[in-house]
Design a protein around this motif. Structure first.
Motif, PDB file in Angstrom:
ATOM      1  N   LEU A 254       0.846  -1.203   0.000  1.00 37.73           N
ATOM      2  CA  LEU A 254       0.000   0.000   0.000  1.00 37.73           C
ATOM      3  C   LEU A 254       0.879   1.249   0.000  1.00 37.73           C
ATOM      4  CD1 LEU A 254      -2.961   1.064   0.226  1.00 37.73           C
ATOM      5  CD2 LEU A 254      -2.600   1.145   2.697  1.00 37.73           C
ATOM      6  N   GLN A 255       0.677   2.128  -1.006  1.00 33.87           N
ATOM      7  CA  GLN A 255       1.468   3.356  -1.109  1.00 33.87           C
ATOM      8  C   GLN A 255       0.704   4.561  -0.588  1.00 33.87           C
ATOM      9  OE1 GLN A 255       4.673   3.581  -2.160  1.00 33.87           O
ATOM     10  NE2 GLN A 255       4.626   1.350  -2.203  1.00 33.87           N
ATOM     11  N   LYS A 256      -0.598   4.563  -0.833  1.00 32.14           N
ATOM     12  CA  LYS A 256      -1.377   5.737  -0.425  1.00 32.14           C
ATOM     13  C   LYS A 256      -2.847   5.365  -0.288  1.00 32.14           C
ATOM     14  CE  LYS A 256      -1.384  10.620  -0.972  1.00 32.14           C
ATOM     15  NZ  LYS A 256      -0.773  11.794  -1.436  1.00 32.14           N
ATOM     16  N   GLU A 257      -3.495   5.994   0.677  1.00 32.79           N
ATOM     17  CA  GLU A 257      -4.939   5.809   0.846  1.00 32.79           C
ATOM     18  C   GLU A 257      -5.563   7.203   0.833  1.00 32.79           C
ATOM     19  OE1 GLU A 257      -5.815   2.990   3.809  1.00 32.79           O
ATOM     20  OE2 GLU A 257      -7.969   3.074   3.429  1.00 32.79           O
ATOM     21  N   ILE A 258      -6.514   7.411  -0.071  1.00 30.49           N
ATOM     22  CA  ILE A 258      -7.083   8.761  -0.236  1.00 30.49           C
ATOM     23  C   ILE A 258      -8.592   8.694  -0.005  1.00 30.49           C
ATOM     24  CG2 ILE A 258      -7.401  10.677  -1.861  1.00 30.49           C
ATOM     25  CD1 ILE A 258      -4.979   9.547  -3.415  1.00 30.49           C
ATOM     26  N   PRO A 259      -9.136   9.539   0.888  1.00 28.17           N
ATOM     27  CA  PRO A 259     -10.593   9.540   1.083  1.00 28.17           C
ATOM     28  C   PRO A 259     -11.299   9.940  -0.219  1.00 28.17           C
ATOM     29  CG  PRO A 259      -9.473  10.910   2.722  1.00 28.17           C
ATOM     30  CD  PRO A 259      -8.454  10.537   1.699  1.00 28.17           C
ATOM     31  N   LEU A 260     -12.278   9.168  -0.634  1.00 27.81           N
ATOM     32  CA  LEU A 260     -12.931   9.440  -1.921  1.00 27.81           C
ATOM     33  C   LEU A 260     -13.713  10.746  -1.914  1.00 27.81           C
ATOM     34  CD1 LEU A 260     -14.092   5.875  -2.938  1.00 27.81           C
ATOM     35  CD2 LEU A 260     -12.479   7.324  -4.145  1.00 27.81           C
ATOM     36  N   THR A 261     -14.074  11.228  -0.723  1.00 25.19           N
ATOM     37  CA  THR A 261     -14.817  12.493  -0.672  1.00 25.19           C
ATOM     38  C   THR A 261     -13.955  13.648  -1.172  1.00 25.19           C
ATOM     39  OG1 THR A 261     -14.232  12.481   1.646  1.00 25.19           O
ATOM     40  CG2 THR A 261     -16.526  12.066   1.126  1.00 25.19           C
ATOM     41  N   ASN A 262     -12.609  13.466  -1.202  1.00 26.02           N
ATOM     42  CA  ASN A 262     -11.722  14.542  -1.665  1.00 26.02           C
ATOM     43  C   ASN A 262     -11.365  14.414  -3.143  1.00 26.02           C
ATOM     44  OD1 ASN A 262     -11.588  15.757   0.741  1.00 26.02           O
ATOM     45  ND2 ASN A 262      -9.565  15.020   1.313  1.00 26.02           N
ATOM     46  N   VAL A 263     -11.802  13.333  -3.791  1.00 24.03           N
ATOM     47  CA  VAL A 263     -11.337  13.088  -5.165  1.00 24.03           C
ATOM     48  C   VAL A 263     -12.345  13.639  -6.167  1.00 24.03           C
ATOM     49  CG1 VAL A 263     -10.737  11.290  -6.842  1.00 24.03           C
ATOM     50  CG2 VAL A 263     -10.078  11.031  -4.449  1.00 24.03           C
ATOM     51  N   GLU A 264     -11.850  14.397  -7.150  1.00 23.45           N
ATOM     52  CA  GLU A 264     -12.754  14.913  -8.180  1.00 23.45           C
ATOM     53  C   GLU A 264     -12.505  14.270  -9.535  1.00 23.45           C
ATOM     54  OE1 GLU A 264     -13.957  19.215  -6.378  1.00 23.45           O
ATOM     55  OE2 GLU A 264     -12.649  19.159  -8.100  1.00 23.45           O
ATOM     56  N   SER A 265     -11.287  13.797  -9.775  1.00 20.37           N
ATOM     57  CA  SER A 265     -11.026  13.081 -11.019  1.00 20.37           C
ATOM     58  C   SER A 265      -9.802  12.197 -10.819  1.00 20.37           C
ATOM     59  CB  SER A 265     -10.803  14.055 -12.181  1.00 20.37           C
ATOM     60  OG  SER A 265      -9.607  14.752 -11.991  1.00 20.37           O
ATOM     61  N   THR A 281     -17.340   2.245  -8.037  1.00 24.33           N
ATOM     62  CA  THR A 281     -17.487   3.176  -6.911  1.00 24.33           C
ATOM     63  C   THR A 281     -17.236   4.607  -7.372  1.00 24.33           C
ATOM     64  OG1 THR A 281     -16.702   1.443  -5.453  1.00 24.33           O
ATOM     65  CG2 THR A 281     -16.712   3.659  -4.543  1.00 24.33           C
ATOM     66  N   LEU A 282     -16.169   4.809  -8.170  1.00 21.83           N
ATOM     67  CA  LEU A 282     -15.869   6.159  -8.655  1.00 21.83           C
ATOM     68  C   LEU A 282     -17.023   6.676  -9.520  1.00 21.83           C
ATOM     69  CD1 LEU A 282     -12.086   5.680  -9.553  1.00 21.83           C
ATOM     70  CD2 LEU A 282     -12.985   7.033  -7.691  1.00 21.83           C
ATOM     71  N   SER A 283     -17.563   5.790 -10.364  1.00 16.31           N
ATOM     72  CA  SER A 283     -18.671   6.212 -11.232  1.00 16.31           C
ATOM     73  C   SER A 283     -19.899   6.564 -10.404  1.00 16.31           C
ATOM     74  CB  SER A 283     -19.016   5.111 -12.238  1.00 16.31           C
ATOM     75  OG  SER A 283     -17.893   4.847 -13.037  1.00 16.31           O
ATOM     76  N   LEU A 285     -19.917   7.825  -7.580  1.00 12.57           N
ATOM     77  CA  LEU A 285     -19.674   9.123  -6.941  1.00 12.57           C
ATOM     78  C   LEU A 285     -19.529  10.245  -7.972  1.00 12.57           C
ATOM     79  CD1 LEU A 285     -17.142   7.931  -4.227  1.00 12.57           C
ATOM     80  CD2 LEU A 285     -19.458   8.740  -3.815  1.00 12.57           C
ATOM     81  N   GLY A 286     -19.697   9.894  -9.256  1.00  8.92           N
ATOM     82  CA  GLY A 286     -19.615  10.916 -10.311  1.00  8.92           C
ATOM     83  C   GLY A 286     -18.195  11.364 -10.600  1.00  8.92           C
ATOM     84  N   ILE A 287     -17.201  10.511 -10.279  1.00  9.21           N
ATOM     85  CA  ILE A 287     -15.799  10.901 -10.492  1.00  9.21           C
ATOM     86  C   ILE A 287     -15.330  10.342 -11.836  1.00  9.21           C
ATOM     87  CG2 ILE A 287     -13.429  10.682  -9.608  1.00  9.21           C
ATOM     88  CD1 ILE A 287     -14.735  10.236  -6.803  1.00  9.21           C
ATOM     89  N   PRO A 288     -14.941  11.211 -12.797  1.00  8.32           N
ATOM     90  CA  PRO A 288     -14.476  10.690 -14.084  1.00  8.32           C
ATOM     91  C   PRO A 288     -13.081  10.062 -13.980  1.00  8.32           C
ATOM     92  CG  PRO A 288     -14.371  13.087 -14.079  1.00  8.32           C
ATOM     93  CD  PRO A 288     -14.937  12.676 -12.754  1.00  8.32           C
ATOM     94  N   ILE A 289     -12.839   9.051 -14.821  1.00  8.99           N
ATOM     95  CA  ILE A 289     -11.517   8.402 -14.844  1.00  8.99           C
ATOM     96  C   ILE A 289     -10.941   8.604 -16.240  1.00  8.99           C
ATOM     97  CG2 ILE A 289     -10.251   6.234 -14.499  1.00  8.99           C
ATOM     98  CD1 ILE A 289     -12.829   5.220 -13.041  1.00  8.99           C
ATOM     99  N   ALA A 290      -9.756   9.213 -16.310  1.00  9.51           N
ATOM    100  CA  ALA A 290      -9.117   9.451 -17.613  1.00  9.51           C
ATOM    101  C   ALA A 290      -7.995   8.438 -17.806  1.00  9.51           C
ATOM    102  CB  ALA A 290      -8.566  10.865 -17.669  1.00  9.51           C
ATOM    103  N   TYR A 291      -8.016   7.765 -18.949  1.00  9.50           N
ATOM    104  CA  TYR A 291      -6.919   6.864 -19.314  1.00  9.50           C
ATOM    105  C   TYR A 291      -6.004   7.633 -20.258  1.00  9.50           C
ATOM    106  CZ  TYR A 291      -9.547   2.974 -17.322  1.00  9.50           C
ATOM    107  OH  TYR A 291     -10.206   2.142 -16.461  1.00  9.50           O
ATOM    108  N   LEU A 292      -4.746   7.778 -19.861  1.00 11.17           N
ATOM    109  CA  LEU A 292      -3.808   8.560 -20.657  1.00 11.17           C
ATOM    110  C   LEU A 292      -2.681   7.663 -21.150  1.00 11.17           C
ATOM    111  CD1 LEU A 292      -3.416  11.553 -18.160  1.00 11.17           C
ATOM    112  CD2 LEU A 292      -5.073  11.356 -19.980  1.00 11.17           C
TER     113      LEU A 292
END
Ligand code: SF4
Length: 557
Positions: A254-265, A281-283, A285-292
């Motif tokens: 585990l490198q990082k744990e981020i509360p999803l309430t703080n994530v916008e994208s 889960t991200l969807s 919460l309406g959080i878009p996921i970009a594949y780059l």
């Protein structure tokens, strides 16, 4: 709304709090997860587990003795065009008592506690629905988790009439356009949709020439951490646990744990794995996921259905079909862009010839008077050419000489400064796409940039004033501080590219810049550059919806 549509009682009740809140939630489908809504959701998650039918060991249904309690009791009525999922219903024979769970406190008048108007309407609607299914409802209850307190309400004609009146008003409201925000109203400070609604900013723009004084308050959460998650370490795995995003390296540590309430994208570069559960889960919460691609090019976007708003899209398409609207938006963008280019050169190029600042100022004046979008594009091109002729003077690294010789070259980048500028613009484009999505705007329909397949024209428009403020400033600071240099690039036959090591260094500088706080020249509050981008995307949406008369973009002095 089609005839079959049943209005959720929970949303209808919000009309009693604020008609605009109801409209944003019910008609435009907007919601925002924050600490308060998350607390409320947790309480409902506990209560909303549907009751199960009890069976004996042999599998026979066990008839429970009356009275009984049923969780998540769903009631629908096509005559009222209404539905509700009631947290808990106590049933005793043909008598039913709806029980609503709330995280907060009741309204207090001295020592007297009473339900809020929204709660009265909600339980009133629930009572009406239960009556339609044949139950008799004499009483409703509201349980306040924070105070562990239960309030009872008599379900009488007055309560039901009040609920019906709000239902009718809400239905009529939904047929019209978005109601204007409340003016200097205390309700806004407790409203979960305030960052999307922008009541103070919209009222300021609407009423700035009127007598009333508006001092918009800072409405954003104070912490930006993790708001746009960029994962570029190859082999990284992303999952979720509860309401946290868990990022593990290729070895599973585990490198990082981020509360999803703080994530916008979320942006994933190259071979980064994300679990199906995390995508869901991200969807949700309406959080878009970009594949780059590994070099930051946008390949695909998971765009949650929830984050679209037909109302805003309709206005966007309609308005951006009008050449005068397209011209007005283009002018506002380019005026701010040239002003920011001018400021950046004046601040960072000590040897800037005097006439450059004057010429850029003239181009701003010409843009203000432009009669066509082509003229705006022409002035923008002239300003860019002048700006990049003097851009090398802002960088002290020896590499600036090469840039001075090459000039600004997009594809292929011929030198490290050009490569870094291109990479910074690519990332800013992705960030602008996310900002458009958060503002419920369609990124592919723009004004200054012509729409083409796969081109996020509006995002490219939005980023124009921010290019000097964010991307160019990152490049200047990265080379001047020695955080990027020749060693972070490889030169190939197809151009100059940033190495993995260079990209890692770049993202540290990029994150620092996006999180830098600046004071908004009009609204007076401090926001990070990332939030400024989102704020201006939302102001474009408000302008396209006809809520504010004119539009201007962030400029710094
Ligand atoms: S912020 Fe204020 S005006 Fe906007 S929806 Fe909420 S209560 Fe209504």
């Amino acid at each position: 709304m089609t005839d079959e549509y049943l209005w959720p009682a929970r949303n209808v009740a919000e009309y009693a709090y604020c008609p605009r809140l109801f409209y944003l939630m019910e008609v435009e489908g907007l919601h925002l997860v924050n600490v308060h809504t998350e607390e409320g959701m947790n309480i409902h998650r506990k209560v909303d587990k549907p009751s199960r039918v009890k069976r004996s060991k042999e599998g026979d249904l066990i008839q429970e003795e009356q009275p009984k309690s049923v969780r998540s009791f769903t009631v629908r009525n096509s005559e009222l065009k209404l539905m509700a999922i009631i947290d808990l219903v106590d049933i005793d024979g043909n008598q039913a008592t709806p029980i609503e769970y709330r995280k907060g406190r009741p309204r207090r008048k001295g020592n007297f506690a009473e339900p809020w108007p929204t709660e009265r309407v909600q339980v009133g609607l629930q009572a009406l629905l239960l009556e339609q299914t044949g139950y008799e409802v004499k009483e409703a209850q509201i349980y306040y988790a924070r105070e562990k307190m239960k309030l009872s309400l008599i379900v009488d004609t007055a309560l039901k009439d009040e609920a019906l009146e709000i239902l009718e008003e809400a239905k009529n409201c939904a047929k019209g356009s978005r109601p204007l925000p409340l003016v200097n109203d205390e309700r806004c400070s407790g409203c979960s949709l305030q960052p999307l609604c922008l009541p103070n900013e919209i009222n300021y723009e609407r009423l700035k020439n009127a007598d009333e004084e508006f001092q918009p308050r800072k409405v954003w959460p104070p912490c930006d951490e993790g708001i746009q998650v960029v994962v570029q370490q190859q082999g990284t795995k992303i999952g979720v646990s509860g309401m946290s995003m868990r990022i593990k390296d290729a070895q599973g540590t585990l490198q990082k744990e981020i509360p999803l309430t703080n994530v916008e994208s979320v942006s994933l570069l190259g071979s980064v794995q994300i679990s199906t559960q995390a995508v869901q889960t991200l969807s949700d919460l309406g959080i878009p996921i970009a594949y780059l691609s590994p070099v930051g090019r946008l390949i695909a976007l998971i765009d949650p259905l929830d984050s679209t708003s037909a109302e805003i899209r309709r206005s966007q398409v309609r308005k951006l079909d009008d050449p005068t609207v397209v011209l007005e938006l283009s002018k506002a963008l380019i005026i701010a862009k040239i002003a920011n280019q001018r400021t950046l050169l004046m601040r960072n190029n000590a040897a800037l010839p005097e006439n450059v600042a004057k010429d850029l100022k003239k181009l701003i004046a010409l843009t203000e008077k432009a009669k066509s979008v082509d003229s705006v594009r022409g002035y923008e091109g002239q300003a860019a050419s002048l700006y990049f002729r003097h851009f090398a003077g802002t960088i002290k690294d020896i590499l600036s000489e090469e840039f001075q010789k090459n000039g600004r070259v997009r594809r292929p980048a011929l030198d490290p400064i050009n490569a870094c500028l291109s990479f910074a613009y690519t990332n800013l484009t992705n960030e602008s796409v996310a900002a458009c999505r958060l503002a419920r705007l369609e990124p592919s329909i723009g004004a200054l940039h012509v729409s083409r397949p796969g081109r996020p024209a509006l995002a490219l428009d939005l980023m124009e004033p921010f290019r000097p403020l964010i991307a160019d400033s990152i490049v200047i600071s990265a080379f001047n501080r020695g955080e990027l240099g020749e060693g972070h690039f490889i030169r190939t036959a197809s151009g100059c590219l940033m190495t993995d090591f260079g990209r890692r260094a770049f993202y540290n500088i990029y994150a620092r810049r996006m999180d830098t706080l600046i004071t908004h020249p009009t609204y007076g509050y401090r926001l990070s550059y990332r939030r400024m981008l989102i704020l201006h995307a939302r102001m474009i949406a408000a302008w396209l919806m006809g809520e504010i008369p004119d539009l201007s973009f962030l400029t710094t002095r």
